[in-house]
Design a protein around this motif. Structure first.
Motif, PDB file in Angstrom:
ATOM      1  N   LEU A   1      16.311  12.788  -6.660  1.00  0.00           N
ATOM      2  CA  LEU A   1      15.210  11.913  -7.048  1.00  0.00           C
ATOM      3  C   LEU A   1      15.039  11.872  -8.567  1.00  0.00           C
ATOM      4  CD1 LEU A   1      12.826  13.065  -4.180  1.00  0.00           C
ATOM      5  CD2 LEU A   1      13.736  10.748  -4.453  1.00  0.00           C
ATOM      6  N   LYS A   2      15.264  13.042  -9.182  1.00  0.00           N
ATOM      7  CA  LYS A   2      15.178  13.108 -10.638  1.00  0.00           C
ATOM      8  C   LYS A   2      16.245  12.208 -11.264  1.00  0.00           C
ATOM      9  CE  LYS A   2      13.511  17.316 -12.598  1.00  0.00           C
ATOM     10  NZ  LYS A   2      13.808  18.749 -12.633  1.00  0.00           N
ATOM     11  N   ALA A   3      17.454  12.346 -10.753  1.00  0.00           N
ATOM     12  CA  ALA A   3      18.567  11.555 -11.290  1.00  0.00           C
ATOM     13  C   ALA A   3      18.321  10.063 -11.120  1.00  0.00           C
ATOM     14  CB  ALA A   3      19.872  11.965 -10.602  1.00  0.00           C
ATOM     15  N   ALA A   4      17.550   9.704 -10.112  1.00  0.00           N
ATOM     16  CA  ALA A   4      17.272   8.277  -9.868  1.00  0.00           C
ATOM     17  C   ALA A   4      16.072   7.786 -10.681  1.00  0.00           C
ATOM     18  CB  ALA A   4      17.026   8.058  -8.384  1.00  0.00           C
TER      19      ALA A   4
ATOM     20  N   SER B   1       8.350   1.742  -7.489  1.00  0.00           N
ATOM     21  CA  SER B   1       8.551   0.832  -6.353  1.00  0.00           C
ATOM     22  C   SER B   1       9.952   0.231  -6.307  1.00  0.00           C
ATOM     23  CB  SER B   1       7.523  -0.299  -6.410  1.00  0.00           C
ATOM     24  OG  SER B   1       6.231   0.242  -6.375  1.00  0.00           O
ATOM     25  N   CYS B   2      10.520  -0.020  -7.496  1.00  0.00           N
ATOM     26  CA  CYS B   2      11.809  -0.710  -7.505  1.00  0.00           C
ATOM     27  C   CYS B   2      12.889   0.109  -6.802  1.00  0.00           C
ATOM     28  CB  CYS B   2      12.222  -1.046  -8.935  1.00  0.00           C
ATOM     29  SG  CYS B   2      12.447   0.420  -9.945  1.00  0.00           S
ATOM     30  N   LEU B   3      12.772   1.437  -6.868  1.00  0.00           N
ATOM     31  CA  LEU B   3      13.770   2.276  -6.206  1.00  0.00           C
ATOM     32  C   LEU B   3      13.734   2.084  -4.687  1.00  0.00           C
ATOM     33  CD1 LEU B   3      13.532   5.707  -8.061  1.00  0.00           C
ATOM     34  CD2 LEU B   3      15.355   4.004  -8.176  1.00  0.00           C
TER      35      LEU B   3
ATOM     36  N   LEU C   1      20.217   7.427  -1.523  1.00  0.00           N
ATOM     37  CA  LEU C   1      20.669   8.095  -2.749  1.00  0.00           C
ATOM     38  C   LEU C   1      21.857   8.995  -2.422  1.00  0.00           C
ATOM     39  CD1 LEU C   1      17.298   9.075  -4.503  1.00  0.00           C
ATOM     40  CD2 LEU C   1      18.904   7.273  -5.188  1.00  0.00           C
ATOM     41  N   LYS C   2      21.787   9.605  -1.245  1.00  0.00           N
ATOM     42  CA  LYS C   2      22.877  10.498  -0.847  1.00  0.00           C
ATOM     43  C   LYS C   2      24.137   9.688  -0.575  1.00  0.00           C
ATOM     44  CE  LYS C   2      24.607  14.468   0.296  1.00  0.00           C
ATOM     45  NZ  LYS C   2      24.661  15.606  -0.598  1.00  0.00           N
ATOM     46  N   ARG C   3      23.973   8.594   0.128  1.00  0.00           N
ATOM     47  CA  ARG C   3      25.134   7.763   0.449  1.00  0.00           C
ATOM     48  C   ARG C   3      24.670   6.327   0.693  1.00  0.00           C
ATOM     49  NH1 ARG C   3      30.174   9.046   4.057  1.00  0.00           N
ATOM     50  NH2 ARG C   3      31.050   6.979   4.288  1.00  0.00           N
ATOM     51  N   GLU C   4      24.959   5.461  -0.248  1.00  0.00           N
ATOM     52  CA  GLU C   4      24.527   4.086  -0.114  1.00  0.00           C
ATOM     53  C   GLU C   4      25.116   3.491   1.169  1.00  0.00           C
ATOM     54  OE1 GLU C   4      23.871   2.093  -3.991  1.00  0.00           O
ATOM     55  OE2 GLU C   4      25.120   0.530  -3.078  1.00  0.00           O
TER      56      GLU C   4
ATOM     57  N   ALA D   1       0.844  -1.204   0.000  1.00  0.00           N
ATOM     58  CA  ALA D   1       0.000   0.000   0.000  1.00  0.00           C
ATOM     59  C   ALA D   1       0.877   1.250   0.000  1.00  0.00           C
ATOM     60  CB  ALA D   1      -0.926  -0.008   1.218  1.00  0.00           C
ATOM     61  N   ALA D   2       1.961   1.212   0.771  1.00  0.00           N
ATOM     62  CA  ALA D   2       2.879   2.358   0.831  1.00  0.00           C
ATOM     63  C   ALA D   2       3.530   2.580  -0.534  1.00  0.00           C
ATOM     64  CB  ALA D   2       3.941   2.130   1.902  1.00  0.00           C
ATOM     65  N   LEU D   3       3.944   1.498  -1.171  1.00  0.00           N
ATOM     66  CA  LEU D   3       4.569   1.610  -2.495  1.00  0.00           C
ATOM     67  C   LEU D   3       3.571   2.171  -3.503  1.00  0.00           C
ATOM     68  CD1 LEU D   3       6.608  -1.757  -2.621  1.00  0.00           C
ATOM     69  CD2 LEU D   3       7.477   0.556  -2.182  1.00  0.00           C
ATOM     70  N   GLU D   4       2.322   1.739  -3.365  1.00  0.00           N
ATOM     71  CA  GLU D   4       1.281   2.238  -4.268  1.00  0.00           C
ATOM     72  C   GLU D   4       1.057   3.745  -4.055  1.00  0.00           C
ATOM     73  OE1 GLU D   4      -0.117   1.268  -6.822  1.00  0.00           O
ATOM     74  OE2 GLU D   4      -2.007   2.349  -7.037  1.00  0.00           O
ATOM     75  N   ILE D   5       1.048   4.170  -2.805  1.00  0.00           N
ATOM     76  CA  ILE D   5       0.885   5.602  -2.497  1.00  0.00           C
ATOM     77  C   ILE D   5       2.023   6.392  -3.151  1.00  0.00           C
ATOM     78  CG2 ILE D   5       0.995   7.324  -0.628  1.00  0.00           C
ATOM     79  CD1 ILE D   5      -0.400   5.162   1.174  1.00  0.00           C
ATOM     80  N   LEU D   6       3.241   5.864  -3.063  1.00  0.00           N
ATOM     81  CA  LEU D   6       4.401   6.585  -3.599  1.00  0.00           C
ATOM     82  C   LEU D   6       4.385   6.632  -5.127  1.00  0.00           C
ATOM     83  CD1 LEU D   6       7.198   5.370  -1.146  1.00  0.00           C
ATOM     84  CD2 LEU D   6       6.064   7.595  -1.221  1.00  0.00           C
ATOM     85  N   GLU D   7       3.862   5.574  -5.749  1.00  0.00           N
ATOM     86  CA  GLU D   7       3.799   5.568  -7.214  1.00  0.00           C
ATOM     87  C   GLU D   7       2.635   6.386  -7.748  1.00  0.00           C
ATOM     88  OE1 GLU D   7       5.679   1.379  -8.924  1.00  0.00           O
ATOM     89  OE2 GLU D   7       3.650   1.935  -9.517  1.00  0.00           O
ATOM     90  N   ARG D   8       1.504   6.306  -7.007  1.00  0.00           N
ATOM     91  CA  ARG D   8       0.279   6.909  -7.521  1.00  0.00           C
ATOM     92  C   ARG D   8       0.106   8.367  -7.080  1.00  0.00           C
ATOM     93  NH1 ARG D   8      -5.535   4.619  -5.505  1.00  0.00           N
ATOM     94  NH2 ARG D   8      -6.814   6.379  -6.101  1.00  0.00           N
ATOM     95  N   THR D   9       0.186   8.599  -5.776  1.00  0.00           N
ATOM     96  CA  THR D   9      -0.044   9.948  -5.254  1.00  0.00           C
ATOM     97  C   THR D   9       1.247  10.742  -5.203  1.00  0.00           C
ATOM     98  OG1 THR D   9      -1.723   8.927  -3.868  1.00  0.00           O
ATOM     99  CG2 THR D   9      -1.142  11.223  -3.368  1.00  0.00           C
ATOM    100  N   GLY D  10       2.294  10.092  -4.764  1.00  0.00           N
ATOM    101  CA  GLY D  10       3.570  10.769  -4.639  1.00  0.00           C
ATOM    102  C   GLY D  10       3.638  11.665  -3.422  1.00  0.00           C
ATOM    103  N   VAL D  11       4.763  12.361  -3.268  1.00  0.00           N
ATOM    104  CA  VAL D  11       4.968  13.233  -2.106  1.00  0.00           C
ATOM    105  C   VAL D  11       5.452  14.602  -2.569  1.00  0.00           C
ATOM    106  CG1 VAL D  11       5.552  11.346  -0.536  1.00  0.00           C
ATOM    107  CG2 VAL D  11       7.361  12.449  -1.842  1.00  0.00           C
ATOM    108  N   ASN D  12       5.232  15.609  -1.725  1.00  0.00           N
ATOM    109  CA  ASN D  12       5.808  16.927  -1.984  1.00  0.00           C
ATOM    110  C   ASN D  12       7.152  17.034  -1.278  1.00  0.00           C
ATOM    111  OD1 ASN D  12       3.672  17.702  -3.540  1.00  0.00           O
ATOM    112  ND2 ASN D  12       2.733  19.015  -1.978  1.00  0.00           N
ATOM    113  N   VAL D  13       8.154  17.436  -2.045  1.00  0.00           N
ATOM    114  CA  VAL D  13       9.506  17.524  -1.500  1.00  0.00           C
ATOM    115  C   VAL D  13       9.994  18.968  -1.640  1.00  0.00           C
ATOM    116  CG1 VAL D  13      11.883  16.705  -1.780  1.00  0.00           C
ATOM    117  CG2 VAL D  13       9.982  15.111  -2.063  1.00  0.00           C
ATOM    118  N   HIS D  14      10.219  19.616  -0.489  1.00  0.00           N
ATOM    119  CA  HIS D  14      10.568  21.040  -0.510  1.00  0.00           C
ATOM    120  C   HIS D  14      12.070  21.259  -0.408  1.00  0.00           C
ATOM    121  CE1 HIS D  14       6.326  22.277  -0.047  1.00  0.00           C
ATOM    122  NE2 HIS D  14       6.232  21.165   0.656  1.00  0.00           N
TER     123      HIS D  14
END
Ligand code: B12
Lengths: 210, 487
Positions: free
Chosen positions: B53-56, B69-71, B273-276, B32-45
């Protein structure tokens, strides 16, 4: 007319469909828009307030009543003549600069709206200038500020100062609230009022507008 | 074996088997969380976060980011499954792994109960000092937070001053909060000064720092800046939404979990993404909006259930787990505070959450109380005995001793008793088990009175190991530097 009671009851129950249907029937039967507002819609809301205060109703139920009221208002509002003053007053409200908390402020907004107030919600992280602009633009009787952080409470004072500087402080009553805020703090910074919850905030606004 | 254990569900002693979600249910929440992230997404300020995130290959539309989801799945795999926190001297102490549970106070209460007068007043720096001293003395408090947000110093530097107070007055691992990256830099500088260098601090970190998104689905610049700063430095970050069921999250626990996990996983993704491999501690905690008082309740059973379920989800994800317990809605340390805290502490330890904070909260998180902290220390002791479970082996089954004593025998004088009682029986320090006569003769003291006395005794007598003078001086200089900056 018995049907006003039915409308008030539908508001109390938060039954949107019933409110819309009954409002239309009443209009057809010749009731005036003002009667519908005062004897039906707001009368219903007047049952809700005390019941909530007495612990007999829960917040989501109050919200549904408020929503039903809004739907009823949507139908009759365009029919009201300019002289039929239904708005009890205008309130500009926002969460002060640096503060992102808005659950409490949003509750206050909804309760005020349900009480017939015209509410302009400026949102979160609102800088003093924006409060000043809104006062100039909307000419409210009351300005409400919310802060949930001890650090952002200082922004309440700054906003008051900005209003004084812009020469608009005297034309409005300023009320403040939020978990760390106290009556004592309100007195210290020279606000006109403080309320510890949304229902009291509505009563405070009504009192200040008088 | 000691009487008290930090570990529930331990293999050998399968007594505590506590879960509120099955693996299948955890998977549903993750999906459900993955679906929220794919479908609705989040606001990032945050511009930096947006470009990461763009680069990824996220779907970026202004500040709105939708995440494949794969990310997230990859980030879950690259994040470490364990984090170790050290004490101030660099000794490895808290192993955030398996079912180990550690307890500590919470942060940022605007008010504090004055330990001398019992009065509720605004929090001051001395309260952070006292919290550190009392926590340092208590055997079941494993890490330290300030339990307050002080108002007697430059307000913008409350975070830095509190950390300064804590570093000087306890050797236990610290968890801190800050307003923004500037304060965070001061704190990391102070910790590096104590460790000897940043590298030494990274090797044996004695601090984890806290940051929170503005749930639902909104991530403020400050919250992300802090997260990225810590990830870059390879220092542990706690990134957790503070959800209010029926307020900022759905009123249903499953819904709150789904959106909370989604918000937390955005933090996880950004850290990786910042540091694996950057250390990350997560959770999706929350509690209900009381529908009569409109207050966020800590003592509610749904609060406990939400925290327990969050713990199960993060065990399932194999990510170190943040949680809370020992926090009451009551305004005083009383029957209500005891019952709410006892349940929270038991449940959080049964579930095996790792870093369990908020011990010492009263008044719906608005007032810190050392008495509450001290009382909870006793409760944690009790609970730790419980999760230690029942040892079942030859020595513990004691068939030989039973045979020796035979029918009508007694065990008071048996060597077996002498040998085992200390490990088998937990001994209280605050709970009253005296006979009525003794209790009466000793002044008929209530639990509350005994707790207050213990707080005072610790404050009078306990002297934590001091920092070396030159190090203490460096800390003072860093605080002074911060003061100059805001002036
Ligand atoms: C939910 C919450 C959050 C959420 C906010 C989400 C949102 N969209 O609002 C999130 C997670 C984002 C958050 C962030 C932070 N939070 Co916070 N948060 C809370 C929490 C748990 C509940 C607040 C709440 O919504 N209560 C429910 C509502 C209904 O109550 P209310 O706001 O008080 O409103 C009622 C009345 O006050 C009144 N009222 C409110 N506004 C107004 C206005 C007027 C005009 C009037 C008349 C009345 C009125 O009516 C309302 C309805 O009855 C409180 C704890 C608490 N007990 O308050 C901490 C708390 C306020 N947060 C705190 C902190 C420290 C933070 C952070 C700084 C943490 C961090 N380090 O990241 C950040 C700051 C972010 C920022 N810049 O603002 C501290 C504040 C400490 C202090 N000394 O000030 C608290 C007290 C928690 C704690 N003990 O640590 N937080």
């Amino acid at each position: 007319m018995a049907d006003f009671n039915k409308l008030a009851d539908a508001i109390f129950k938060g039954d949107v469909a019933e409110v819309v249907a009954t409002t239309k029937v009443l209009l057809n039967d010749g009731a005036t828009p003002l009667e519908i507002v005062n004897d039906g819609l707001l009368a219903g809301m007047n049952i809700v307030g005390p019941k909530f205060k007495a612990g007999e109703m829960f917040v989501p139920e109050v919200m549904m009543s408020a929503r039903a009221l809004g739907e009823g208002m949507r139908i009759v509002k365009p029919m009201l003549s300019a002289s039929d003053a239904v708005s009890v007053g205008t309130v500009v409200i926002g969460t002060v600069a640096g503060d992102l908390h808005d659950i409490g402020k949003n509750l206050v907004v909804m309760i005020l709206k349900s009480g017939g107030f015209n509410v302009i919600d400026l949102g979160i992280d609102v800088p003093p200038e924006k409060f000043v602009e809104a006062v100039k633009e909307h000419n409210p009787q009351v300005v409400g500020m919310s802060a949930l952080l001890t650090t952002t409470m200082a922004a309440m004072k700054q906003t008051l100062d900005a209003m004084t500087e812009a020469g608009v402080r005297e034309q409005v009553k300023v009320i403040i609230g939020g978990a760390p805020v106290t009556q004592k703090y309100a007195d210290e910074i020279g606000a006109n009022g403080y309320a510890s919850d949304a229902i009291l905030a509505k009563e405070l606004c009504a009192e200040l507008i008088g | 074996m000691s009487t008290q254990s930090i570990e529930s569900n331990s293999e050998g002693n399968q007594t505590v088997q506590f879960k509120v979600l099955s693996d299948g249910q955890c998977e549903k929440i993750l999906n459900a969380a993955l679906e929220i992230l794919e479908r609705t997404g989040v606001n990032v300020h945050s511009e930096e976060a947006i470009s990461l995130l763009k680069a990824a290959n996220c779907d970026v539309d202004g500040i709105r980011v939708r995440v494949p989801s794969c990310l997230i799945q990859k980030a879950i795999n690259t994040a470490p499954s364990r984090v170790v926190l050290c004490d101030r001297n660099g000794n490895r102490k808290l192993f955030l792994e398996g079912n180990n549970s550690y307890f500590g106070p919470g942060p940022t209460c605007p008010n504090f109960i004055d330990p001398k007068t019992g009065e509720r007043r605004g929090a001051i720096k001395q309260d952070a000092v006292d919290t550190a001293i009392v926590s340092n003395a208590l055997p079941n408090i494993d890490f330290v937070m300030s339990l307050c947000m002080i108002s007697d110093h430059t307000p913008e530097l409350a975070d830095v001053h509190e950390f300064h107070a804590m570093l000087k007055n306890t050797t236990k691992p610290l968890v801190g909060w800050t307003f923004d990256v500037t304060g965070l830099q001061d704190i990391v500088d102070m910790c590096s000064a104590v460790a000897g260098s940043l590298e030494e601090l990274q090797r044996n970190p004695f601090v984890a720092m806290y940051s929170e998104p503005t749930t639902p689905l909104s991530h403020s610049k400050d919250a992300i800046d802090k997260l990225l700063f810590l990830s870059e430095k390879n220092l542990p970050v706690v990134y957790t939404p503070g959800m209010i069921l029926g307020g900022t999250a759905p009123v249903t626990i499953a819904g709150a979990l789904a959106v909370g996990v989604a918000d937390n996983l955005i933090g996880l993704l950004l850290s990786q993404l910042k540091r694996e491999g950057a250390p990350f501690i997560g959770a999706a905690p929350g509690g209900p909006l009381d529908m009569k008082t409109m207050q966020h309740s800590y003592g509610a059973p749904e609060w406990m259930l939400q925290h327990a379920a969050s713990t199960d989800v993060y065990h399932y994800l194999n990510i170190p787990i943040w949680s809370a317990a020992g926090a009451t809605d009551s305004k005083v340390v009383d029957q209500q505070s005891a019952l709410e805290s006892a349940l929270q502490i038991a449940i959080s330890a049964f579930g095996g959450a790792h870093l369990i904070h908020d011990v010492g909260f009263t008044d719906l998180g608005m007032t810190g109380s050392l008495a509450q902290l001290v009382m909870c220390d006793e409760i944690i002791g009790m609970v730790r005995r419980f999760i230690n479970g029942v040892d079942i082996d030859e020595a513990h089954l004691a068939v030989d001793v039973i045979d020796q004593q035979g029918p009508g025998g007694q065990f008071m004088c048996a060597e077996h008793t002498f040998k085992h009682f200390k490990n088998e029986l937990w001994s209280p320090t605050l709970l009253d088990r005296q006979s009525y006569g003794d209790w009466k003769n000793q002044g008929e003291k209530t639990m509350g009175a005994r707790v207050t006395e213990k707080v005072q005794k610790i404050l009078d007598e306990h002297k934590p190991e001091p920092l070396a003078e030159d190090v203490a001086k460096k800390l003072d200089e860093i605080v002074e530097r911060a003061q100059q900056r805001v002036r």
